[in-house]
Design a protein around this motif. Sequence first.
Motif, PDB file in Angstrom:
ATOM      1  N   VAL A  48      10.137  36.812  53.707  1.00  0.00           N
ATOM      2  CA  VAL A  48      11.537  37.225  53.723  1.00  0.00           C
ATOM      3  C   VAL A  48      12.002  37.239  52.272  1.00  0.00           C
ATOM      4  CG1 VAL A  48      13.868  36.699  54.506  1.00  0.00           C
ATOM      5  CG2 VAL A  48      11.920  36.233  56.002  1.00  0.00           C
ATOM      6  N   VAL A  49      12.375  38.410  51.784  1.00  0.00           N
ATOM      7  CA  VAL A  49      12.754  38.595  50.384  1.00  0.00           C
ATOM      8  C   VAL A  49      14.272  38.488  50.265  1.00  0.00           C
ATOM      9  CG1 VAL A  49      12.678  40.168  48.411  1.00  0.00           C
ATOM     10  CG2 VAL A  49      10.742  40.075  50.026  1.00  0.00           C
ATOM     11  N   GLU A  50      14.719  37.572  49.421  1.00  0.00           N
ATOM     12  CA  GLU A  50      16.147  37.350  49.193  1.00  0.00           C
ATOM     13  C   GLU A  50      16.386  37.195  47.706  1.00  0.00           C
ATOM     14  OE1 GLU A  50      18.908  36.951  51.080  1.00  0.00           O
ATOM     15  OE2 GLU A  50      18.244  36.510  53.106  1.00  0.00           O
ATOM     16  N   GLY A  51      17.561  37.576  47.258  1.00  0.00           N
ATOM     17  CA  GLY A  51      17.926  37.378  45.864  1.00  0.00           C
ATOM     18  C   GLY A  51      19.251  38.021  45.557  1.00  0.00           C
ATOM     19  N   PRO A  52      19.809  37.679  44.403  1.00  0.00           N
ATOM     20  CA  PRO A  52      21.096  38.245  44.010  1.00  0.00           C
ATOM     21  C   PRO A  52      21.052  39.760  43.923  1.00  0.00           C
ATOM     22  CG  PRO A  52      20.464  36.461  42.541  1.00  0.00           C
ATOM     23  CD  PRO A  52      19.288  36.747  43.404  1.00  0.00           C
ATOM     24  N   GLU A  53      22.205  40.356  43.984  1.00  0.00           N
ATOM     25  CA  GLU A  53      22.301  41.805  43.877  1.00  0.00           C
ATOM     26  C   GLU A  53      21.758  42.248  42.527  1.00  0.00           C
ATOM     27  OE1 GLU A  53      26.475  42.310  44.605  1.00  0.00           O
ATOM     28  OE2 GLU A  53      26.220  41.972  46.752  1.00  0.00           O
ATOM     29  N   GLY A  54      21.010  43.346  42.550  1.00  0.00           N
ATOM     30  CA  GLY A  54      20.491  43.917  41.321  1.00  0.00           C
ATOM     31  C   GLY A  54      19.180  43.323  40.843  1.00  0.00           C
ATOM     32  N   THR A  55      18.472  42.581  41.690  1.00  0.00           N
ATOM     33  CA  THR A  55      17.206  41.979  41.256  1.00  0.00           C
ATOM     34  C   THR A  55      16.005  42.851  41.564  1.00  0.00           C
ATOM     35  OG1 THR A  55      17.140  40.711  43.310  1.00  0.00           O
ATOM     36  CG2 THR A  55      17.934  39.566  41.336  1.00  0.00           C
ATOM     37  N   ALA A 100       7.364  41.929  56.309  1.00  0.00           N
ATOM     38  CA  ALA A 100       8.215  41.631  55.154  1.00  0.00           C
ATOM     39  C   ALA A 100       9.630  42.064  55.523  1.00  0.00           C
ATOM     40  CB  ALA A 100       7.731  42.365  53.912  1.00  0.00           C
ATOM     41  N   VAL A 101      10.574  41.156  55.367  1.00  0.00           N
ATOM     42  CA  VAL A 101      11.958  41.423  55.747  1.00  0.00           C
ATOM     43  C   VAL A 101      12.837  41.374  54.504  1.00  0.00           C
ATOM     44  CG1 VAL A 101      13.918  40.616  57.131  1.00  0.00           C
ATOM     45  CG2 VAL A 101      11.586  40.390  58.017  1.00  0.00           C
ATOM     46  N   ASP A 102      13.634  42.415  54.337  1.00  0.00           N
ATOM     47  CA  ASP A 102      14.660  42.417  53.303  1.00  0.00           C
ATOM     48  C   ASP A 102      15.796  41.576  53.867  1.00  0.00           C
ATOM     49  OD1 ASP A 102      16.441  42.888  51.284  1.00  0.00           O
ATOM     50  OD2 ASP A 102      16.652  45.018  51.678  1.00  0.00           O
ATOM     51  N   GLY A 103      15.875  40.351  53.411  1.00  0.00           N
ATOM     52  CA  GLY A 103      16.798  39.387  53.995  1.00  0.00           C
ATOM     53  C   GLY A 103      18.258  39.695  53.771  1.00  0.00           C
ATOM     54  N   GLY A 104      19.088  38.896  54.382  1.00  0.00           N
ATOM     55  CA  GLY A 104      20.527  39.047  54.261  1.00  0.00           C
ATOM     56  C   GLY A 104      21.275  37.771  54.604  1.00  0.00           C
ATOM     57  N   LEU A 105      20.596  36.824  55.264  1.00  0.00           N
ATOM     58  CA  LEU A 105      21.284  35.595  55.665  1.00  0.00           C
ATOM     59  C   LEU A 105      21.637  34.726  54.463  1.00  0.00           C
ATOM     60  CD1 LEU A 105      19.359  34.572  58.888  1.00  0.00           C
ATOM     61  CD2 LEU A 105      21.637  35.526  58.693  1.00  0.00           C
ATOM     62  N   ILE A 106      20.720  34.572  53.544  1.00  0.00           N
ATOM     63  CA  ILE A 106      21.017  33.758  52.366  1.00  0.00           C
ATOM     64  C   ILE A 106      22.032  34.482  51.487  1.00  0.00           C
ATOM     65  CG2 ILE A 106      20.028  32.575  50.362  1.00  0.00           C
ATOM     66  CD1 ILE A 106      17.398  32.425  52.021  1.00  0.00           C
ATOM     67  N   HIS A 107      21.934  35.800  51.453  1.00  0.00           N
ATOM     68  CA  HIS A 107      22.943  36.604  50.741  1.00  0.00           C
ATOM     69  C   HIS A 107      24.329  36.257  51.276  1.00  0.00           C
ATOM     70  CE1 HIS A 107      25.367  40.201  49.870  1.00  0.00           C
ATOM     71  NE2 HIS A 107      24.579  40.346  48.815  1.00  0.00           N
ATOM     72  N   ARG A 137      14.903  44.189  44.745  1.00  0.00           N
ATOM     73  CA  ARG A 137      14.182  43.878  45.990  1.00  0.00           C
ATOM     74  C   ARG A 137      13.402  45.082  46.497  1.00  0.00           C
ATOM     75  NH1 ARG A 137      19.171  41.661  47.542  1.00  0.00           N
ATOM     76  NH2 ARG A 137      19.358  43.252  49.115  1.00  0.00           N
ATOM     77  N   ASP A 138      13.929  46.289  46.309  1.00  0.00           N
ATOM     78  CA  ASP A 138      13.247  47.485  46.814  1.00  0.00           C
ATOM     79  C   ASP A 138      11.847  47.640  46.231  1.00  0.00           C
ATOM     80  OD1 ASP A 138      15.428  48.085  48.377  1.00  0.00           O
ATOM     81  OD2 ASP A 138      16.257  49.563  46.986  1.00  0.00           O
TER      82      ASP A 138
END
Length: 171
Positions: free
Chosen positions: A15-22, A65-72, A24-25
């Motif tokens: 699960v990939v998570e991180g601040p905006e603009g890092t 592989a999931v583009d996360g959103g919960l931690i966001h 992820r794509d």
Amino acid sequence: MHTLHEAVARCRTLVVEGPEGTGRDALLAGLARAGFLVRPSRGHLHHVDPTRPYRELLAAPGRLAVDGGLIHELVYGPLRRGRSRVTWIQALDFAEAVAERDGALVHLRHRGRAADAESAEAADAYGRAFRTLAQHVPVVTVDAEGPGPPIRAPDPAAWQLARRRRKLTVN
């Protein structure tokens, strides 16, 4: 597990998570090339149970592989709206579900100084969130600085052997 390459070789779920603009794509594209089925976050969180779409994604077979959103939401909800729509109990349950699926969270972070005050606060909040979640699921931190080496899929024979070792047989 300390590196992304170890995670790719060992995990069935990332699960990939991180601040905006890092970026992820780019990371998710590399994971797709490595044999992961990539699923993006589904946009808006469910109003009653924000973890439900993610639990449904985790039910899929194979490498995921999931583009996360919960931690966001845990990070940006309080920064932008004063509160998060995701509770810590829901986030911890999600982390445990990822761990049960032989998974890890990938903390994609900026390297260097934050562009503005919100970015700095978000980076700190992500760090705190991942330190807390690391008590329930492996966390791999990846610095988003340049493309880095390509992500390679693990040897299929080693992957099959690892899967066979986990099967329980009763005679």
